[in-house]
Design a protein around this motif. Structure first.
Motif, PDB file in Angstrom:
ATOM      1  N   ILE A   1     -21.310 -57.362  43.120  1.00 41.50           N
ATOM      2  CA  ILE A   1     -22.186 -58.493  43.419  1.00 41.50           C
ATOM      3  C   ILE A   1     -22.503 -58.469  44.910  1.00 41.50           C
ATOM      4  O   ILE A   1     -21.612 -58.656  45.745  1.00 41.50           O
ATOM      5  N   GLU A   2     -23.768 -58.192  45.221  1.00 38.70           N
ATOM      6  CA  GLU A   2     -24.258 -58.155  46.594  1.00 38.70           C
ATOM      7  C   GLU A   2     -23.377 -57.273  47.484  1.00 38.70           C
ATOM      8  O   GLU A   2     -23.110 -57.607  48.629  1.00 38.70           O
ATOM      9  N   ALA A   3     -22.937 -56.139  46.942  1.00 42.94           N
ATOM     10  CA  ALA A   3     -22.055 -55.247  47.694  1.00 42.94           C
ATOM     11  C   ALA A   3     -22.682 -53.881  47.937  1.00 42.94           C
ATOM     12  O   ALA A   3     -22.581 -53.348  49.042  1.00 42.94           O
ATOM     13  N   THR A   4     -23.333 -53.315  46.942  1.00 46.08           N
ATOM     14  CA  THR A   4     -23.856 -51.951  47.097  1.00 46.08           C
ATOM     15  C   THR A   4     -24.989 -51.890  48.113  1.00 46.08           C
ATOM     16  O   THR A   4     -25.271 -50.823  48.647  1.00 46.08           O
ATOM     17  N   CYS A   5     -25.593 -53.012  48.422  1.00 45.47           N
ATOM     18  CA  CYS A   5     -26.651 -53.029  49.442  1.00 45.47           C
ATOM     19  C   CYS A   5     -26.096 -52.685  50.822  1.00 45.47           C
ATOM     20  O   CYS A   5     -26.848 -52.305  51.715  1.00 45.47           O
ATOM     21  N   HIS A   6     -24.773 -52.763  50.994  1.00 42.23           N
ATOM     22  CA  HIS A   6     -24.154 -52.427  52.281  1.00 42.23           C
ATOM     23  C   HIS A   6     -23.884 -50.927  52.420  1.00 42.23           C
ATOM     24  O   HIS A   6     -23.500 -50.470  53.487  1.00 42.23           O
ATOM     25  N   SER A   7     -24.087 -50.179  51.342  1.00 43.65           N
ATOM     26  CA  SER A   7     -23.843 -48.738  51.390  1.00 43.65           C
ATOM     27  C   SER A   7     -25.009 -48.030  52.080  1.00 43.65           C
ATOM     28  O   SER A   7     -26.163 -48.237  51.713  1.00 43.65           O
ATOM     29  N   PRO A   8     -24.713 -47.161  53.043  1.00 39.79           N
ATOM     30  CA  PRO A   8     -25.807 -46.426  53.695  1.00 39.79           C
ATOM     31  C   PRO A   8     -26.451 -45.392  52.774  1.00 39.79           C
ATOM     32  O   PRO A   8     -27.572 -44.972  53.017  1.00 39.79           O
ATOM     33  N   ASP A   9     -25.745 -44.995  51.713  1.00 37.96           N
ATOM     34  CA  ASP A   9     -26.291 -44.042  50.748  1.00 37.96           C
ATOM     35  C   ASP A   9     -25.902 -44.499  49.353  1.00 37.96           C
ATOM     36  O   ASP A   9     -24.776 -44.262  48.897  1.00 37.96           O
ATOM     37  N   ARG A  10     -26.815 -45.155  48.667  1.00 38.20           N
ATOM     38  CA  ARG A  10     -26.501 -45.697  47.343  1.00 38.20           C
ATOM     39  C   ARG A  10     -26.173 -44.601  46.330  1.00 38.20           C
ATOM     40  O   ARG A  10     -25.390 -44.825  45.424  1.00 38.20           O
ATOM     41  N   ARG A  11     -26.770 -43.437  46.471  1.00 36.08           N
ATOM     42  CA  ARG A  11     -26.457 -42.346  45.542  1.00 36.08           C
ATOM     43  C   ARG A  11     -24.975 -41.990  45.607  1.00 36.08           C
ATOM     44  O   ARG A  11     -24.323 -41.835  44.582  1.00 36.08           O
ATOM     45  N   VAL A  12     -24.453 -41.886  46.812  1.00 35.85           N
ATOM     46  CA  VAL A  12     -23.028 -41.593  46.985  1.00 35.85           C
ATOM     47  C   VAL A  12     -22.192 -42.736  46.404  1.00 35.85           C
ATOM     48  O   VAL A  12     -21.201 -42.510  45.705  1.00 35.85           O
TER      49      VAL A  12
END
Length: 174
Positions: free
Chosen positions: A3-14
């Motif tokens: 929940i509103e966490a993956t947006c903080h990843s610099p590379d969503r694929r990883v």
């Protein structure tokens, strides 16, 4: 789930590959993500839209906000089948909905006053006084200003429907 966490990843694929690695075949991954909405008007060539987007990113410690299409592509590239994807805030301006940003917009009530323009000015003045008196740590005024500016960008992004904090997706590991 996320929940509103993956947006903080610099590379969503990883990030999504890591989630995929942890799931059994057929396992489900559900999430809410923050995205910009070109399908509803976000234009990366519009300086005003870019200002709003960058204000949201800076104030929330985010790398570049993705689009819905970029999220779907990253999920598929990471070994997921996208089962469903939608903006849970679609129709946010319907007379039957309370906009997600209404708390940040404020109202002249006891509960909502602090988020109005006047309320933000009063809070900022209080923080400035506390920092001057060395009750609040040095830098508190800068943080207050950043958070106030970010709240305004979030509200404007919501009002213009160029941003949502509620892109829902459900993906299944292939």
């Amino acid at each position: 789930y996320a929940i509103e966490a993956t947006c903080h990843s610099p590379d969503r694929r990883v990030c999504f590959k890591g989630v995929n690695h942890c799931l059994k075949k057929g396992g489900l991954f559900a999430a809410y993500d923050w995205v910009v909405l070109p399908e509803r008007g976000y234009d990366s060539n519009n300086p005003d839209h870019v200002r709003i987007k960058e204000g949201i990113e800076v104030g929330n410690g985010l790398p570049t906000l993705a689009t819905t299409a970029e999220i779907v592509s990253a999920l598929e590239d990471s070994g997921f089948e996208v089962v469903d994807v939608f903006d849970a805030n679609k129709g946010v301006h319907s007379e039957h909905e309370i906009p997600w940003y209404s708390t940040l917009y404020g109202s002249f009530t006891l509960k909502g006053f602090r988020m109005t323009r006047l309320g933000r000015m009063c809070t900022h003045a209080l923080v400035s006084t506390l920092e001057f008196l060395r009750i609040a740590p040095q830098g508190s005024v800068r943080v207050s200003a950043l958070l106030n500016a970010t709240a305004l960008d979030l509200v404007e992004g919501g009002q213009k429907e160029i941003f949502t904090p509620s892109l829902f997706f459900l993906a299944r590991k292939k």
